[in-house]
Design an enzyme around this catalytic site. Structure first.
Site, PDB file in Angstrom:
ATOM      1  N   ALA A 251      42.820  28.800  52.786  1.00  0.00           N
ATOM      2  CA  ALA A 251      42.105  29.697  51.714  1.00  0.00           C
ATOM      3  C   ALA A 251      40.978  30.199  52.539  1.00  0.00           C
ATOM      4  CB  ALA A 251      41.922  29.076  50.641  1.00  0.00           C
ATOM      5  N   PRO A 253      38.079  32.070  54.443  1.00  0.00           N
ATOM      6  CA  PRO A 253      36.466  31.895  53.783  1.00  0.00           C
ATOM      7  C   PRO A 253      36.816  32.440  52.313  1.00  0.00           C
ATOM      8  CG  PRO A 253      36.628  33.752  54.960  1.00  0.00           C
ATOM      9  CD  PRO A 253      37.979  33.095  55.329  1.00  0.00           C
ATOM     10  N   GLY A 255      38.558  35.222  50.703  1.00  0.00           N
ATOM     11  CA  GLY A 255      38.650  36.827  50.168  1.00  0.00           C
ATOM     12  C   GLY A 255      40.154  36.813  49.433  1.00  0.00           C
ATOM     13  N   LYS A 256      41.189  36.269  49.938  1.00  0.00           N
ATOM     14  CA  LYS A 256      42.438  36.332  49.291  1.00  0.00           C
ATOM     15  C   LYS A 256      42.504  35.539  47.977  1.00  0.00           C
ATOM     16  CE  LYS A 256      44.459  36.896  53.606  1.00  0.00           C
ATOM     17  NZ  LYS A 256      43.265  36.868  54.474  1.00  0.00           N
ATOM     18  N   ASP A 312      47.964  31.835  54.826  1.00  0.00           N
ATOM     19  CA  ASP A 312      47.432  32.957  55.638  1.00  0.00           C
ATOM     20  C   ASP A 312      47.152  31.997  56.921  1.00  0.00           C
ATOM     21  OD1 ASP A 312      45.862  34.166  57.707  1.00  0.00           O
ATOM     22  OD2 ASP A 312      44.191  34.775  56.229  1.00  0.00           O
ATOM     23  N   CYS A 365      46.486  36.868  61.332  1.00  0.00           N
ATOM     24  CA  CYS A 365      45.791  38.133  61.938  1.00  0.00           C
ATOM     25  C   CYS A 365      46.033  38.014  63.337  1.00  0.00           C
ATOM     26  CB  CYS A 365      44.256  37.753  61.564  1.00  0.00           C
ATOM     27  SG  CYS A 365      43.414  36.262  61.856  1.00  0.00           S
TER      28      CYS A 365
END
Length: 434
Positions: A251, A253, A255-256, A312, A365
């Site tokens: 998780a 930093p 943002g999601k 992520d 990413c």
């Protein structure tokens, strides 16, 4: 940015310029990530005022972003590479002269002064002076003939195989341009109007120029948080509903997590790095949002079942080079195999936490298919009944033709070129059998 960085060429900016050289040495000579060098206790930025810290980081980033053109400018004027500190001082000065448009006399005088103040470079003051005077005269013309900085061969070859030479060159141009400031807001249209920003088709607010985030209206009240437009899409694809239980894996930093919590979901945010989760804790307090934050290794953690899971996954981060220009100098081809194996394990683990009838969003990413499309192809092959939810993918707002493939959404830095680009991502939505 150029106006602020012109100040660094004056004597008053010496602290920032000296620190910027230290950052360059840390990245290029010692193999440190720029973020690690910035945060290092006793590192190049230790003891600097906030404005100088920010300016040093900007100068180092711009130098890394244009290192190839910079070295091409220096090549005719330097017979053999000087020691690292002097070499990086020259590089920084070339960027100020040829890219940022700083006054020549200020840059040269400041560089000579810095060289003289450091025992490692004091004997090279004359060289620094002579080289930069010639660069001031002829460097801008050489700079104007340069193409965007090339990616390292190991990465460039992979991208050419995946997307072709023309697209790879366009990605390199996007990296050279850098990235604007994107915000995810609770009320995006209202925030865009308040800040004079542009509301993007996917819902993010984009600001141009250099802005101090903590000084923007709405920051103290938690109206927004910083998040690239591409990075905001996985949580939007998950489409969490009030009361749903959602697991946000890897998780930090955060943002999601903030997006999911703002949607009203009951969120568990898990990450192995306690230090990286500090920013999430800070943002939860600032925004007044709630989430259960867990520090644990996802492969070892024993959790329950969730309505939805967002993974992520750790990756090469090759989609974020326009924001992190140090990555090509630190990452290695040998990193990819281990990361791909970790992603495979984490996908299997994440899927096991999805309730029957639930959903999983997977994203990285990364620009590399082996960290995106290939992972999903392998997962579908070994998981009977699992499917890609194409309807959910197609329902995302603001998508353009060509972004969606059979296995998910592929985003690249050269997309939205006229708008300022976006980070490279692979994102997909998966549903197991009910």
């Amino acid at each position: 940015m150029a106006q602020e960085d012109r100040k660094s060429a004056a004597p008053g900016g010496q602290a920032a310029r000296k620190a910027a050289v230290g950052l360059l040495v840390a990245v290029l000579e010692e193999g440190q990530l720029l973020a690690a060098a910035v945060d290092a206790e006793g590192g190049p930025l230790a003891g600097l005022a906030p404005d100088d810290r920010a300016r040093a980081q900007r100068l180092a980033s711009e130098t890394l972003r244009h290192l190839g053109p910079t070295d091409a400018v220096l090549k005719p004027f330097v017979r053999k590479p000087p020691p690292p500190a002097a070499r990086n001082l020259l590089r920084l000065s070339v960027v100020e002269l040829c890219h940022l448009g700083a006054a020549a006399h200020g840059v040269v005088d400041s560089a000579v002064s810095l060289a003289g103040s450091d025992p490692a470079t004091a004997r090279l003051k004359g060289l620094v002076n002579a080289v930069l005077r010639r660069v001031a005269e002829d460097g801008p013309e050489i700079w104007a003939r340069q193409q965007a900085q090339r990616l390292p061969n190991w990465l460039r070859g992979r991208l050419q195989s995946a997307y072709g030479g023309k697209v790879t060159a366009a990605i390199e141009v996007a990296h050279a341009v850098g990235a604007p400031l994107d915000l995810t807001a609770r009320e995006a249209a209202a925030l865009a109007e308040t800040l004079g920003g542009d509301l993007q088709p996917t819902g993010s607010v984009r600001l141009k120029g250099s802005r101090q985030v903590s000084g923007l209206p709405g920051y103290d009240t938690g109206a927004f948080w910083v998040q690239d437009a591409a990075a905001a899409l996985p949580a939007r694809l998950l489409a969490a509903k009030p009361g749903e239980t959602v697991l946000d894996l890897c998780a930090a930093p955060g943002g999601k997590t903030l997006q999911l919590a703002a949607a009203g979901a009951s969120v568990t945010a898990l990450d192995a790095s306690e230090s990286r989760l500090r920013r999430l804790h800070d943002n939860l307090r600032r925004t007044g949002l709630g989430a259960e934050v867990v520090v644990a290794d996802a492969l070892a953690w024993e959790g329950g079942a969730y309505d939805a899971v967002l993974l992520d996954a750790p990756c090469s981060a090759t989609g974020t080079i326009r924001r992190h220009p140090d990555l090509p100098f630190v990452k290695q081809s040998s990193d990819i195999r281990g990361l791909a194996d970790l992603q495979r394990q984490m996908l299997d683990r994440a899927l096991a936490w999805v309730k029957p009838g639930g959903r999983l969003v997977y994203c990285t990413c990364s620009l590399l298919p082996e960290e995106g499309e290939d992972q999903i192809a392998g997962l579908l092959e070994r998981t009977p009944g699992l499917r890609v939810d194409h309807d959910g993918l197609n329902a995302l707002p603001g998508l353009e033709p060509g972004w969606l493939g059979p296995l998910g959404l592929r985003l690249r830095p050269d997309y939205w070129a006229e708008r300022g680009g976006m980070d490279g991502f692979f994102i997909t939505l998966l549903r197991p059998e009910a």
